[in-house]
Scaffold this active site. Sequence first.
Site: not given
Length: 540
Positions: A176, A309, A445, A531
């Site tokens: 993160e 993912d 998303e 991302t």
Amino acid sequence: MGLRSHEQLVVCVGVMFLLTVCITAFFFLPSGGADLYFREENSVHVRDVLIREEIRRKEQDELRRKAEEANPIPIPKPEIGASDDAEGRRIFVKQMIKFAWDGYRKYAWGENELRPNSRSGHSSSIFGYGKTGATIIDAIDTLYLVGLKEEYKEARDWIADFDFKTSAKGDLSVFETNIRFTGGLLSAFALTGDKMFLKKAEDVATILLPAFETPSGIPNSLIDAQTGRSKTYSWASGKAILSEYGSIQLEFDYLSNLTGNPVFAQKADKIRDVLTAMEKPEGLYPIYITMDNPPRWGQHLFSMGAMADSWYEYLLKQWIATGKKDDRTKREYEEAIFAMEKRMLFKSEQSNLWYFAKMNGNRMEHSFEHLACFSGGMVVLHAMNEKNKTISDHYMTLGKEIGHTCHESYARSTTGIGPESFQFTSSVEAKTERRQDSYYILRPEVVETWFYLWRATKDEKYRQWAWDHVQNLEEYCKGTAGYSGIRNVYESSPEQDDVQQSFLFAELFKYLYLIFSEDNILPLDQWVFNTEAHPFRIRH
Ligand SMILES: *[C@@H]1O[C@H](CO)[C@@H](O)[C@H](O)[C@H]1NC(C)=O
Ligand SMILES: *[C@@H]1O[C@H](CO)[C@@H](O)[C@H](O)[C@H]1NC(C)=O
């Protein structure tokens, strides 16, 4: 059985004592890391975090109530000039960004996130327990992009004075921190050319480096910024997680390229080499990996969603970011997606909705996560970059179908907003009957996939779906001083969770703004998004 009064007193004091011990214990139990992201695998830990957050929130509510009694705060309402054309909608999104930002600035400046209804700071265990301004760093490229100039300047000045090394406390998530902090700062540099951001990005990444000092080079999940000590999650039984160690390369490679300091790219390349050398069961990548050298796969658990993912996303984007010259990366991406299509792609019986199931050994779980909805955008981006027309058409179709499935998960709920995870069974399709999966935390998303589909097809329906989401955010997620997640998308008056996630600015707002903008704002042949939706320049 009667108790005499002094015995009652003793019992009473005993009970009070036990209660005090329990409450104190909740405060001082170690946190051990991880966000709601790891829902199932980590339920005990999550409950622990939730209980502590509940206690903290009650205290904050009480403080707020007292402050309000003394000095009531008027609820601000942004001006809304919603027009039907794209420009009007883009301006509307910009106003939403300003409203959310003003709330953060007023009530939680320098904190990681805002509680929009309590009007106070919020943080989650992924950030450790320091005050590290996650919202400022995650938002700054969006502020710049949408032209909120004063807000951008104030954020820039805060970052210029900010020292991550001294501010970060406790165990940080390596993943993160990389995607939000290193990524956000790199993106701010790429957009503005302001060298200060590049220096800060390098500072943050340097703090993460000790986590890569492991036998194989696969990084640990958590690092203490002060001591440099790193470790895996206590609940992961000594293993690392695919989406985490697999989502380092875009940032680290770009950072090395921009600074000329090769150490970051070397760490990322090492991970890739280790994975290339490993045998993949049926071409698939299991979620867990051991920390030995050479490492071994953990349990055969496969997913397109949480914990997997962005590994797939980064293979594709690394190929694109480096000017499509890296054939190994392209091949590994194609082989991985091909294997997943073969084993895990399903079409629902009643409505013919396409989705990737989860797989545990050979056992299928027919659920699809909100997080996994990113995969529609990923395969569309592949299609846009693929020369072979047969392959390109194939992935365009898959992307459209996933964009449609994820839209159904929105359209089939009461609020028009999709749940965290939805199932395909004989009784429901693209809905969840599980209370614990019914929440929405401002995740991007689904809109992300519509954004790629809009760029690739120019089909107006994607803009319309995005606009519907804007209106639902206004109706259900808007709080007193910002936007909040909701606890149940299937209720007509859902309770808000009172958290304005930093990724609301980095991702959801950015994709919403871009979908109503012209293609020459961040054209996809010149920019690639990490991302966390931070754009990096493609190196041709
Ligand atoms: C950065 O990438 C460009 C384009 O691939 C390349 O020409 C340049 O040499 C790279 N710089 C460094 C320091 O690696
Ligand atoms: C395109 O890909 C398909 C499927 O992999 C393959 O059969 C075909 O030969 C390729 N076409 C060209 C022109 O390379």
